[in-house]
Scaffold this motif. Structure first.
Motif, short mmCIF file in Angstrom:
data_model
loop_
_atom_site.label_atom_id
_atom_site.label_comp_id
_atom_site.label_asym_id
_atom_site.label_seq_id
_atom_site.Cartn_x
_atom_site.Cartn_y
_atom_site.Cartn_z
N LYS A 223 0.86 -1.18 0.00
CA LYS A 223 0.00 0.00 0.00
C LYS A 223 0.90 1.23 0.00
O LYS A 223 1.21 1.79 1.05
CB LYS A 223 -0.91 -0.01 1.24
N LYS A 264 -5.00 2.00 -5.81
CA LYS A 264 -6.11 1.32 -6.44
C LYS A 264 -5.63 0.03 -7.10
O LYS A 264 -6.32 -1.00 -7.10
CB LYS A 264 -6.79 2.22 -7.47
N GLN A 266 -3.19 -1.85 -6.00
CA GLN A 266 -3.01 -2.81 -4.92
C GLN A 266 -4.35 -3.43 -4.53
O GLN A 266 -4.48 -4.63 -4.33
CB GLN A 266 -2.37 -2.13 -3.71
N LYS A 267 -5.36 -2.59 -4.45
CA LYS A 267 -6.69 -3.05 -4.04
C LYS A 267 -7.28 -4.02 -5.06
O LYS A 267 -7.83 -5.07 -4.71
CB LYS A 267 -7.61 -1.84 -3.86
N GLU A 268 -7.14 -3.70 -6.35
CA GLU A 268 -7.74 -4.54 -7.39
C GLU A 268 -6.98 -5.86 -7.57
O GLU A 268 -7.59 -6.90 -7.80
CB GLU A 268 -7.80 -3.77 -8.72
N THR A 269 -5.66 -5.83 -7.45
CA THR A 269 -4.90 -7.08 -7.58
C THR A 269 -5.19 -8.00 -6.39
O THR A 269 -5.28 -9.22 -6.55
CB THR A 269 -3.40 -6.82 -7.67
N LYS A 270 -5.34 -7.41 -5.21
CA LYS A 270 -5.68 -8.21 -4.03
C LYS A 270 -7.04 -8.88 -4.22
O LYS A 270 -7.20 -10.08 -3.94
CB LYS A 270 -5.69 -7.31 -2.79
N LYS A 271 -8.00 -8.12 -4.70
CA LYS A 271 -9.35 -8.66 -4.93
C LYS A 271 -9.32 -9.76 -5.98
O LYS A 271 -10.04 -10.76 -5.88
CB LYS A 271 -10.28 -7.52 -5.37
N PHE A 272 -8.48 -9.61 -7.00
CA PHE A 272 -8.43 -10.59 -8.09
C PHE A 272 -7.66 -11.85 -7.72
O PHE A 272 -8.11 -12.97 -7.97
CB PHE A 272 -7.80 -9.94 -9.33
N PRO A 275 -8.37 -14.63 -3.72
CA PRO A 275 -9.28 -15.79 -3.75
C PRO A 275 -8.71 -16.95 -4.57
O PRO A 275 -8.89 -18.12 -4.20
CB PRO A 275 -10.55 -15.22 -4.39
#
Length: 310
Positions: A223, A264, A266-272, A275
């Protein structure tokens, strides 16, 4: 913007190429004196051509399935997307040419310092591999490491399937590369060499050009508003195979989509990815448990998605 990319592997070069096409000023710093990853099986899903269409010219063989040899039963897994056998070093150099053509400056033999970069560049991206210097600058934890070892025999093989032999925390592989055949292992760093040597001796296989490299695994994108990571530096490799090129390029596209907002990204790669990482770890442990202990409960033929299992 003025952007520094550390590491002239395929992830860093691809990112530099695409940013330069947008009109950004991009400099790639590489600590080695040449471009091209040499320790890699070079087995990519056909998605690679979506990122690097000219890579079509580098294909050595095409793979449709894998035979998984557990001690008491062999299973066949078909791929919904073919795998392509490509020399990784040649692919890196192809992307380097595309990047240079777009205006990227590539500097070899360069060991960069954090202070020099943060004061001279608007953004810094670490694509500098398993032992990332940029990751250390950010005081991030080390990823989980496994060891990959590979070697070759001069016997030609143009089969359309690969073979694997599961071992603790990894597997041994055989890849037909057309004019030659590759054998390798990915496993725990302490056990890999001994397990591989025993396999080769048992099967009377004598390898040429043996090499090795660490394979990281995790999710280590920080982050941070001006410094970030991609590819192996961020631990983005598939938990079941250790392959990281396609995952790294997908992360690069996510960065491009959100550039210049690194938070942003970081947030999107984490979400992708998270899981998929969690699911993959559970799936691998489940398959290994059944394969070694109660293999008759597993189907002999399975079809999977090449890069995400599902």
């Amino acid at each position: 913007m003025k952007i520094a990319i550390i590491g002239a592997g395929i992830n860093g070069l691809y990112l530099a190429w695409k940013l330069a096409e947008r009109g950004e000023e991009v400099i790639v710093f590489e600590k080695r004196d040449k471009i091209g990853k040499e320790v890699c099986s070079g087995l990519f899903s056909e998605r690679i051509l979506e990122f690097v269409p000219p890579g079509q010219e580098l294909i050595q063989n095409q793979i449709n399935s894998v035979l998984i040899h557990f001690p008491r039963r062999t299973f066949k897994v078909k791929f919904s997307r073919r795998f392509l056998v490509i020399n990784h070093s040649e692919l890196d150099n192809l992307v380097a040419k595309l990047a240079k053509r777009a205006g990227v400056k590539i500097i070899l033999n360069e060991n960069v310092k954090k202070q020099d970069l943060v004061t001279s560049f608007d953004k810094v991206v670490g694509c500098d591999g398993a032992n990332s210097v940029v990751r250390k600058w950010l005081n991030l934890p080390e990823p989980r490491f496994r060891l990959g070892i590979q070697g070759f025999v001069s016997r030609g093989d143009a089969s359309n399937y690969v073979e694997t032999w599961p071992v603790k925390d990894g597997f041994i592989w055989k890849i037909p590369r057309g004019l030659k055949t590759e054998y390798g292992i990915i496993a725990g760093a302490r056990e890999a060499k001994k397990v591989f040597e025993n396999f080769l001796a048992k099967n009377k296989i004598f390898l040429e050009k043996i090499s090795s490299a660490l394979v990281p695994q995790g999710f280590l994108i920080p982050k941070h508003s001006s410094i970030t990571l991609g590819g192996d530096a961020a631990g983005l490799t598939k938990p079941w195979s250790g392959g990281g090129v396609i995952w790294g390029l997908i992360a690069a596209d996510l960065l491009l989509r959100n550039f210049p907002d690194f938070l942003k990204y970081q947030k999107e790669t984490k979400k992708f990815f998270l899981p998929k990482i969690i699911f993959s770890r559970v799936a691998v442990k489940t398959v290994y448990f059944f394969g070694f202990n109660i293999p008759w409960l597993m189907p002999r033929n399975v079809k999977i998605e090449s890069d995400f299992l599902i």
